[in-house]
Design a protein around this motif. Structure first.
Motif, mmCIF file in Angstrom:
data_model
loop_
_atom_site.group_PDB
_atom_site.id
_atom_site.type_symbol
_atom_site.label_atom_id
_atom_site.label_comp_id
_atom_site.label_asym_id
_atom_site.label_seq_id
_atom_site.Cartn_x
_atom_site.Cartn_y
_atom_site.Cartn_z
ATOM 1 N N VAL A 54 0.686 -1.342 0.060
ATOM 2 C CA VAL A 54 0.124 0.174 0.043
ATOM 3 C C VAL A 54 0.869 1.235 -0.003
ATOM 4 N N ASN A 55 1.840 1.148 0.652
ATOM 5 C CA ASN A 55 2.919 2.362 0.762
ATOM 6 C C ASN A 55 3.191 3.046 -0.585
ATOM 7 N N LEU A 56 3.737 1.128 -1.198
ATOM 8 C CA LEU A 56 4.343 1.858 -2.792
ATOM 9 C C LEU A 56 3.237 2.217 -3.917
ATOM 10 N N ALA A 57 2.374 1.635 -3.244
ATOM 11 C CA ALA A 57 1.268 1.809 -4.211
ATOM 12 C C ALA A 57 1.028 3.635 -3.599
ATOM 13 N N ARG A 58 1.106 4.409 -3.051
ATOM 14 C CA ARG A 58 0.702 5.345 -2.928
ATOM 15 C C ARG A 58 2.054 6.420 -3.038
ATOM 16 N N ASN A 59 3.430 5.698 -2.786
ATOM 17 C CA ASN A 59 4.445 6.565 -3.444
ATOM 18 C C ASN A 59 4.578 6.764 -4.528
ATOM 19 N N ALA A 60 4.006 5.803 -5.336
ATOM 20 C CA ALA A 60 4.079 5.543 -7.570
ATOM 21 C C ALA A 60 2.629 6.539 -7.762
ATOM 22 N N LEU A 61 1.477 7.200 -6.984
ATOM 23 C CA LEU A 61 0.538 7.755 -7.298
ATOM 24 C C LEU A 61 1.098 8.981 -6.962
ATOM 25 N N ARG A 149 -1.736 -0.826 -8.805
ATOM 26 C CA ARG A 149 -1.031 -2.137 -8.702
ATOM 27 C C ARG A 149 -0.085 -2.337 -8.313
ATOM 28 N N VAL A 150 0.114 -3.298 -6.877
ATOM 29 C CA VAL A 150 0.900 -3.348 -6.754
ATOM 30 C C VAL A 150 1.273 -4.896 -6.612
#
Length: 175
Positions: A54-61, A149-150
Motif C-alpha cells: 500500500v505504501n509503494l502504491a501511494r508513493n507511485a500515485l 496496482r502493486v
C-alpha cells in the motif's frame, strides 16, 4: 506406644500411567497453542507485506500526481496505450516524466529483498462517465483517474500478494 504406619493400599502418589496421561494431554495442548502462534505469525507477516505494498502504491500515485498533466493525458488518450499500464511501457513513458531512472525505481522496487511490480492503469471508463455527466464535465477535463496496482513479482496471484490504490493526476491549473 508407637504406631507403625504401613504403606501399601492407602498409598497416595501418582502412578506411572497417570503421569504419562498428563504428559499426553499437556503435549496436545502445547501443539494446539504452537499452531495458533504459527498462524498468528504468518498473518502478521502477511499484514506487513500488505502495508509495504500500500505504501509503494501511494508513493507511485504521489509521483504520478506531480508529473506534467499534458503529456500523460496525451499518452493515455492514445487508444493503444489504454491497455498498456506504465510498468509494461517504460520506454514510451520515459518521455513523459522528468527522470526515467527514478520511474524505473518507482515501478520496480526491491524492498527487504522482495521484488515488486507496480502498474499505473488509466481508468478510461471512469473518466468517460465523468465527461458524460454535465455536472462533472469541467472537473473531468482536469483529472485523469488512475489505478495503481502493486504485486509481488514472484508471488502467486492472491489478495495477500497484491494491493491497489485509486487516485487522480490533476492538471496544473487545479494543483
Amino acid at each position: 506406644m508407637m504406631k507403625w504406619i504401613r504403606y501399601g493400599a492407602k498409598e497416595s502418589g501418582l502412578t506411572l500411567v497417570e503421569v504419562l496421561a498428563s504428559l499426553v494431554v499437556l503435549s496436545v495442548v502445547s501443539l494446539v497453542l504452537t499452531s495458533f502462534f504459527t498462524n498468528a505469525l504468518s498473518y502478521a507477516k502477511g499484514n506487513q507485506s500488505k502495508t509495504v505494498m500500500v505504501n509503494l502504491a501511494r508513493n507511485a500515485l504521489f509521483y504520478m500526481e506531480k508529473q506534467s498533466f499534458g503529456p500523460i493525458e496525451t499518452y493515455f488518450s492514445n487508444s493503444s496505450n489504454i491497455s498498456c499500464p506504465l510498468s509494461g511501457c517504460i520506454e514510451p513513458v520515459s518521455q513523459l516524466v522528468e527522470d526515467s531512472s527514478v520511474l524505473q525505481q518507482i515501478l520496480n522496487p526491491n524492498i527487504n529483498g522482495v521484488q515488486y511490480t507496480i502498474s499505473v492503469i488509466y481508468q478510461k471508463d471512469m473518466r468517460d462517465r465523468m465527461l458524460s455527466n454535465p455536472d462533472k464535465k469541467n472537473m473531468a477535463e482536469e483529472l485523469l483517474p488512475i489505478l495503481v496496482r502493486v504485486e509481488k513479482a514472484n508471488g502467486t496471484a492472491s489478495a495477500r500478494n497484491a494491493s491497489e490504490v485509486e487516485g487522480y493526476i490533476a492538471s496544473e491549473r487545479v494543483r
